[in-house]
Design a protein around this motif. Structure first.
Motif, PDB file in Angstrom:
ATOM      1  N   SER A 143      12.549 -43.754   9.504  1.00 21.50           N
ATOM      2  CA  SER A 143      11.147 -43.491   9.830  1.00 21.50           C
ATOM      3  C   SER A 143      10.949 -43.041  11.272  1.00 21.50           C
ATOM      4  O   SER A 143       9.815 -43.009  11.757  1.00 21.50           O
ATOM      5  CB  SER A 143      10.322 -44.756   9.576  1.00 21.50           C
ATOM      6  N   LYS A 144      12.012 -42.654  11.973  1.00 23.68           N
ATOM      7  CA  LYS A 144      11.882 -42.279  13.376  1.00 23.68           C
ATOM      8  C   LYS A 144      10.978 -41.071  13.587  1.00 23.68           C
ATOM      9  O   LYS A 144      10.394 -40.899  14.652  1.00 23.68           O
ATOM     10  CB  LYS A 144      13.262 -42.021  13.993  1.00 23.68           C
ATOM     11  N   SER A 145      10.852 -40.233  12.582  1.00 27.70           N
ATOM     12  CA  SER A 145      10.015 -39.035  12.722  1.00 27.70           C
ATOM     13  C   SER A 145       8.541 -39.309  12.443  1.00 27.70           C
ATOM     14  O   SER A 145       7.707 -38.410  12.597  1.00 27.70           O
ATOM     15  CB  SER A 145      10.503 -37.949  11.756  1.00 27.70           C
ATOM     16  N   PHE A 146       8.205 -40.531  12.065  1.00 27.82           N
ATOM     17  CA  PHE A 146       6.859 -40.824  11.570  1.00 27.82           C
ATOM     18  C   PHE A 146       5.766 -40.454  12.576  1.00 27.82           C
ATOM     19  O   PHE A 146       4.803 -39.754  12.257  1.00 27.82           O
ATOM     20  CB  PHE A 146       6.778 -42.303  11.196  1.00 27.82           C
ATOM     21  N   SER A 147       5.896 -40.918  13.814  1.00 31.83           N
ATOM     22  CA  SER A 147       4.824 -40.662  14.791  1.00 31.83           C
ATOM     23  C   SER A 147       4.616 -39.169  15.018  1.00 31.83           C
ATOM     24  O   SER A 147       3.502 -38.718  15.297  1.00 31.83           O
ATOM     25  CB  SER A 147       5.132 -41.361  16.116  1.00 31.83           C
ATOM     26  N   ALA A 148       5.699 -38.388  14.886  1.00 27.50           N
ATOM     27  CA  ALA A 148       5.586 -36.945  15.081  1.00 27.50           C
ATOM     28  C   ALA A 148       4.924 -36.248  13.905  1.00 27.50           C
ATOM     29  O   ALA A 148       4.429 -35.123  14.048  1.00 27.50           O
ATOM     30  CB  ALA A 148       6.969 -36.344  15.308  1.00 27.50           C
ATOM     31  N   GLU A 149       4.907 -36.905  12.767  1.00 25.56           N
ATOM     32  CA  GLU A 149       4.357 -36.292  11.560  1.00 25.56           C
ATOM     33  C   GLU A 149       2.837 -36.410  11.484  1.00 25.56           C
ATOM     34  O   GLU A 149       2.196 -35.679  10.727  1.00 25.56           O
ATOM     35  CB  GLU A 149       5.002 -36.913  10.321  1.00 25.56           C
ATOM     36  N   VAL A 150       2.258 -37.356  12.228  1.00 26.78           N
ATOM     37  CA  VAL A 150       0.807 -37.517  12.175  1.00 26.78           C
ATOM     38  C   VAL A 150       0.153 -36.618  13.215  1.00 26.78           C
ATOM     39  O   VAL A 150       0.707 -36.376  14.286  1.00 26.78           O
ATOM     40  CB  VAL A 150       0.378 -38.981  12.380  1.00 26.78           C
ATOM     41  N   GLY A 163      -0.008 -49.021   5.474  1.00 26.46           N
ATOM     42  CA  GLY A 163       0.132 -47.797   6.252  1.00 26.46           C
ATOM     43  C   GLY A 163      -0.544 -46.610   5.584  1.00 26.46           C
ATOM     44  O   GLY A 163      -1.165 -45.772   6.259  1.00 26.46           O
ATOM     45  N   ARG A 164      -0.434 -46.521   4.274  1.00 26.37           N
ATOM     46  CA  ARG A 164      -1.078 -45.420   3.556  1.00 26.37           C
ATOM     47  C   ARG A 164      -2.593 -45.452   3.754  1.00 26.37           C
ATOM     48  O   ARG A 164      -3.235 -44.405   3.906  1.00 26.37           O
ATOM     49  CB  ARG A 164      -0.734 -45.502   2.063  1.00 26.37           C
ATOM     50  N   PHE A 165      -3.154 -46.654   3.752  1.00 27.57           N
ATOM     51  CA  PHE A 165      -4.591 -46.797   3.991  1.00 27.57           C
ATOM     52  C   PHE A 165      -4.951 -46.265   5.375  1.00 27.57           C
ATOM     53  O   PHE A 165      -5.912 -45.496   5.522  1.00 27.57           O
ATOM     54  CB  PHE A 165      -4.996 -48.263   3.861  1.00 27.57           C
ATOM     55  N   VAL A 166      -4.218 -46.676   6.405  1.00 26.10           N
ATOM     56  CA  VAL A 166      -4.531 -46.231   7.767  1.00 26.10           C
ATOM     57  C   VAL A 166      -4.400 -44.716   7.876  1.00 26.10           C
ATOM     58  O   VAL A 166      -5.211 -44.050   8.531  1.00 26.10           O
ATOM     59  CB  VAL A 166      -3.626 -46.944   8.791  1.00 26.10           C
ATOM     60  N   LEU A 167      -3.399 -44.154   7.226  1.00 25.62           N
ATOM     61  CA  LEU A 167      -3.247 -42.697   7.229  1.00 25.62           C
ATOM     62  C   LEU A 167      -4.440 -42.022   6.559  1.00 25.62           C
ATOM     63  O   LEU A 167      -4.952 -41.015   7.048  1.00 25.62           O
ATOM     64  CB  LEU A 167      -1.943 -42.314   6.517  1.00 25.62           C
ATOM     65  N   ASP A 168      -4.889 -42.570   5.441  1.00 22.45           N
ATOM     66  CA  ASP A 168      -6.054 -42.003   4.757  1.00 22.45           C
ATOM     67  C   ASP A 168      -7.304 -42.097   5.626  1.00 22.45           C
ATOM     68  O   ASP A 168      -8.126 -41.171   5.654  1.00 22.45           O
ATOM     69  CB  ASP A 168      -6.286 -42.727   3.433  1.00 22.45           C
ATOM     70  N   VAL A 169      -7.468 -43.207   6.321  1.00 15.32           N
ATOM     71  CA  VAL A 169      -8.620 -43.376   7.212  1.00 15.32           C
ATOM     72  C   VAL A 169      -8.647 -42.263   8.252  1.00 15.32           C
ATOM     73  O   VAL A 169      -9.706 -41.747   8.617  1.00 15.32           O
ATOM     74  CB  VAL A 169      -8.577 -44.756   7.903  1.00 15.32           C
ATOM     75  N   HIS A 170      -7.465 -41.868   8.724  1.00 13.44           N
ATOM     76  CA  HIS A 170      -7.366 -40.828   9.757  1.00 13.44           C
ATOM     77  C   HIS A 170      -7.310 -39.417   9.176  1.00 13.44           C
ATOM     78  O   HIS A 170      -7.188 -38.448   9.929  1.00 13.44           O
ATOM     79  CB  HIS A 170      -6.127 -41.070  10.619  1.00 13.44           C
ATOM     80  N   GLY A 171      -7.372 -39.295   7.849  1.00 15.07           N
ATOM     81  CA  GLY A 171      -7.345 -37.973   7.235  1.00 15.07           C
ATOM     82  C   GLY A 171      -5.990 -37.299   7.296  1.00 15.07           C
ATOM     83  O   GLY A 171      -5.894 -36.067   7.252  1.00 15.07           O
ATOM     84  N   GLU A 172      -4.917 -38.097   7.384  1.00 11.71           N
ATOM     85  CA  GLU A 172      -3.572 -37.530   7.459  1.00 11.71           C
ATOM     86  C   GLU A 172      -3.069 -37.124   6.073  1.00 11.71           C
ATOM     87  O   GLU A 172      -3.536 -37.618   5.048  1.00 11.71           O
ATOM     88  CB  GLU A 172      -2.610 -38.538   8.087  1.00 11.71           C
ATOM     89  N   SER A 173      -2.092 -36.242   6.054  1.00  7.94           N
ATOM     90  CA  SER A 173      -1.525 -35.733   4.811  1.00  7.94           C
ATOM     91  C   SER A 173      -0.662 -36.787   4.115  1.00  7.94           C
ATOM     92  O   SER A 173      -0.013 -37.612   4.763  1.00  7.94           O
ATOM     93  CB  SER A 173      -0.665 -34.502   5.114  1.00  7.94           C
ATOM     94  N   THR A 174      -0.625 -36.725   2.783  1.00  7.12           N
ATOM     95  CA  THR A 174       0.261 -37.607   2.028  1.00  7.12           C
ATOM     96  C   THR A 174       1.735 -37.263   2.273  1.00  7.12           C
ATOM     97  O   THR A 174       2.611 -38.037   1.886  1.00  7.12           O
ATOM     98  CB  THR A 174      -0.040 -37.533   0.523  1.00  7.12           C
ATOM     99  N   ALA A 175       1.988 -36.123   2.914  1.00 11.76           N
ATOM    100  CA  ALA A 175       3.365 -35.785   3.275  1.00 11.76           C
ATOM    101  C   ALA A 175       3.943 -36.785   4.280  1.00 11.76           C
ATOM    102  O   ALA A 175       5.162 -36.866   4.449  1.00 11.76           O
ATOM    103  CB  ALA A 175       3.424 -34.374   3.867  1.00 11.76           C
ATOM    104  N   THR A 176       3.065 -37.559   4.935  1.00 13.19           N
ATOM    105  CA  THR A 176       3.531 -38.570   5.882  1.00 13.19           C
ATOM    106  C   THR A 176       3.934 -39.872   5.181  1.00 13.19           C
ATOM    107  O   THR A 176       4.466 -40.780   5.826  1.00 13.19           O
ATOM    108  CB  THR A 176       2.432 -38.898   6.914  1.00 13.19           C
ATOM    109  N   TRP A 177       3.680 -39.972   3.894  1.00 14.23           N
ATOM    110  CA  TRP A 177       3.910 -41.238   3.202  1.00 14.23           C
ATOM    111  C   TRP A 177       5.371 -41.678   3.170  1.00 14.23           C
ATOM    112  O   TRP A 177       5.639 -42.878   3.327  1.00 14.23           O
ATOM    113  CB  TRP A 177       3.332 -41.171   1.784  1.00 14.23           C
TER     114      TRP A 177
END
Length: 292
Positions: free
Chosen positions: A216-223, A129-143
């Motif tokens: 992790s219910k808030s995850f989709s809202a964090e990206v 998941g961290r990789f996919v977030l990095d690919v999309h340029g998302e913040s590490t706060a979503t980790w």
């Protein structure tokens, strides 16, 4: 030494419990994600290979790592990922973490407690998941939210395949203390049907994993990326359906995987919910952590 591709199980991204680079992901990201998946799937298949000696498995994993880092060009999966990462200017850190997990799969066959299992998930699941977030340029706060859902997905898989993992690989991810607390034994995993003691252990672990999933219910809202948010919502919907099956059924003798129809409805439900949430700007509220 044959090419690592010759050791593949034949499993592809279409056979996973969750979408991999589905149509929801923007096309510009799919090639990189699939290169990552093919590298990881190859390494996973090596670690799970039924006839390779442990020393050979470790040698192949070392070879994949070396070529990912630019020390050779003989293994196409490593070369493809290395080039794809270089094209984006991304380091190989998440792939290296996963290789550490696959080495654990070869050398570590038992887990003492929940914390021990979560430590394994730190390397076997969270980096995906961290990789996919990095690919999309998302913040590490979503980790943190990512880590919770990825660990829950991994543990769902462990519970679904607990009998097969024991019979085929002598590998047990069920924590030893949870088995002992229920009066169950590792050997019970070799039966065609779970004993009452083992079933109590499995259902208890599923309940605990459901609490982890709730975090992790808030995850989709964090990206920020809308399409990634849809993908996360679909994955979360799948995980919730699977954990409900695991709370009620015996994975040794009953179906605990989603049918094609359930996958379809789960996808539609997850996408609809996330689209509606973003339309009104509502942020899901995670339940308080309840003792991982």
């Amino acid at each position: 030494m044959p090419a690592v591709s010759e050791l593949r199980s034949g499993k592809t991204h279409r056979d996973e419990n969750f979408p991999v680079a589905s149509f929801l992901i923007h096309p510009r990201h799919r090639a990189l994600i699939l290169a990552f998946y093919n590298f990881v799937r190859t390494a996973d298949d090596i670690a799970d290979h039924s006839t390779l000696a442990a020393s050979d498995k470790l040698a192949y994993l070392d070879l994949l790592e070396a070529e990912l880092l630019g020390k050779g060009d003989s293994q196409k999966e490593a070369v493809a990922l290395r080039l794809a990462l270089a094209d984006r200017g991304m380091p190989p850190r998440h792939a290296l973490d996963l290789l550490a997990a696959f080495r654990m799969d070869v050398t570590k066959l038992r887990y003492e407690n929940w914390d021990d299992l979560i430590h394994y998930c730190r390397y076997s699941a969270m980096p995906v998941g961290r990789f996919v977030l990095d690919v999309h340029g998302e913040s590490t706060a979503t980790w943190p939210a990512n880590d919770a859902v990825c660990a829950a997905l991994q543990i769902n898989n462990h519970l679904q395949d607990c009998g097969k993992d024991y019979r085929d690989l002598n590998r047990v991810y069920l924590p030893r203390d949870a088995l002992e607390a229920s009066g169950a034994s590792v050997e019970m995993l070799g039966s065609q049907k779970a004993s009452p003691q083992l079933l109590q252990c499995l259902h208890g672990l599923a309940v605990r994993n459901e609490r982890l999933l709730d975090e992790s219910k808030s995850f989709s809202a964090e990206v920020k990326d809308f399409r990634l948010g849809l993908e996360i919502s679909v994955i979360h919907a799948f995980a919730e359906k699977i954990v409900r099956l695991l709370k009620a059924r015996d994975p040794l003798s009953e179906r605990v995987h989603l049918s094609p129809l359930e996958l379809l409805f789960g996808s539609l439900s997850g996408m609809a919910g996330e689209t509606a949430r973003r339309a009104v700007g509502r942020r899901p509220v995670s339940k308080p952590a309840a003792g991982r």
